[in-house]
Design a protein around this motif. Structure first.
Motif, short mmCIF file in Angstrom:
data_model
loop_
_atom_site.label_atom_id
_atom_site.label_comp_id
_atom_site.label_asym_id
_atom_site.label_seq_id
_atom_site.Cartn_x
_atom_site.Cartn_y
_atom_site.Cartn_z
N LYS A 298 -18.55 5.28 -8.70
CA LYS A 298 -17.21 5.85 -7.81
C LYS A 298 -16.25 5.43 -8.61
N ARG B 183 -11.44 -1.97 4.91
CA ARG B 183 -11.95 -2.74 3.53
C ARG B 183 -10.57 -2.51 2.51
N ARG C 208 -5.64 -0.08 0.78
CA ARG C 208 -6.54 -0.24 1.54
C ARG C 208 -7.66 0.74 1.76
N ASN D 88 -18.30 -2.53 -2.91
CA ASN D 88 -19.75 -1.96 -2.02
C ASN D 88 -20.46 -0.78 -2.96
N ASN E 54 -9.26 5.21 -10.60
CA ASN E 54 -9.13 4.77 -12.17
C ASN E 54 -9.17 5.03 -13.03
N ARG F 251 -11.06 2.40 4.04
CA ARG F 251 -11.77 2.57 5.20
C ARG F 251 -11.68 1.11 5.66
N SER G 164 0.40 -0.98 -0.31
CA SER G 164 0.18 0.33 -0.35
C SER G 164 1.00 1.34 0.15
#
Ligand code: BT5
Length: 267
Positions: free
Chosen positions: A125, A59, A54, A163, A150, A56, A26
């Protein structure tokens, strides 16, 4: 993509040190280590691929090789703006505003900021922000501001449950863009907006792009307790103001809260 291409795109920016990796766990973790080792304010950690990216609350954030942007910026308290406290909520807003401005100024895109830390295009998102503070006892050592975007359609995770519906910049724009140029634009906005963290300008810019304004949403806490209300705006700390059932306007802070639209269809 070679180090030199990234460096060339960023050479006009007043950054600290710059660290490039083909692959990391990360970027936030690498940046935390560098913060600890004394890396200066506005140092940048950039990776072409993350294996343990990672989000929050434990997740995962997926960054496939060469198709996205994943980076972390080191913010030091000596810079002034975060000297007294970590300002995590405002820093989520800073990341969101920087990404939205970088996209809206340069491409025909409308960007919405879903409180507290998601960047949306056409309701999906496209980017996520992860500010993390680091303390030594009660002394703030710094904040790592992690941003994942992305860019190419291949960056949208497949075969995993998300999510929230996801998309990519190029997928929405319908034409190719350069990752180094987008990175330079986002960092340029971050550098410009950071000094205005507490000025009210940042809040106004964040609020202008706030998703679901005037709409009814659910806020879900960590204990799954749920509040329903109408999105009014942001409070001075970057909390979300909701008009709850009784008609009262209440502020909710980031903590363990998730936001969900009750009904996002146009009225
Ligand atoms: C976020 O968390 O949205 C913050 C993401 C921050 C990522 C950056 S990349 C550079 C830096 N280094 C890191 O390790 N992290 C930061 P959250 O709101 O908790 O959303 C996480 C959720 O988004 C996951 O549980 C998935 O459902 C979904 N997700 C994972 N990867 C995604 C992707 N590439 N695009 C869209 N959604 C994704």
């Amino acid at each position: 993509m070679g180090k030199e291409q990234w460096k060339a795109a960023l050479k006009h920016l007043p950054l600290g040190r710059q660290y490039y990796f083909e692959q990391v766990g990360s970027t936030n973790d690498v940046a935390a280590k560098l913060l600890d080792e004394g890396a200066p304010h506005l140092s940048l950690v950039l990776a072409d691929e993350q294996l343990e990216g990672r989000g929050r609350k434990g997740r995962k954030w997926i960054t496939s090789r060469g198709v996205a942007l994943a980076f972390s910026l080191i913010l030091r308290p000596e810079s002034g703006n975060i000297a007294r406290n970590e300002r995590l909520s405002l820093l989520s807003g800073l990341g969101g505003v920087a990404v939205s401005k970088a996209l809206e100024k340069n491409y025909p895109l409308r960007v919405d900021l879903k409180w507290p830390n998601d960047v949306l295009i056409h309701g999906k998102k496209v980017a996520g922000i992860l500010p993390e503070s680091h303390w030594l006892g009660d002394k703030l050592c710094g904040v790592i501001l992690g941003i994942g975007i992305n860019v190419f359609p291949e960056s949208v995770p497949e075969g995993v449950e998300l999510n929230f519906p996801a998309t990519s910049v190029i997928g929405e724009l319908g034409e190719e863009i350069s990752r180094p140029k987008l990175l330079a634009n986002v960092l340029g906005e971050l550098v410009e907006w950071y000094p205005r963290l507490e000025s009210g300008d940042l809040l106004r810019a964040w609020e202008e792009n706030l998703a679901f304004k005037g709409e009814r949403v659910f806020l879900r806490g960590g204990d799954e307790a749920q509040v329903q209300g109408q999105v009014v705006g942001l409070d001075p700390d970057g909390g979300l103001q909701l008009r709850i059932e009784s008609g009262e306007v209440k502020s909710f802070q980031v903590g363990e809260i998730r936001i969900r639209a009750v009904d996002i269809s146009p009225k």
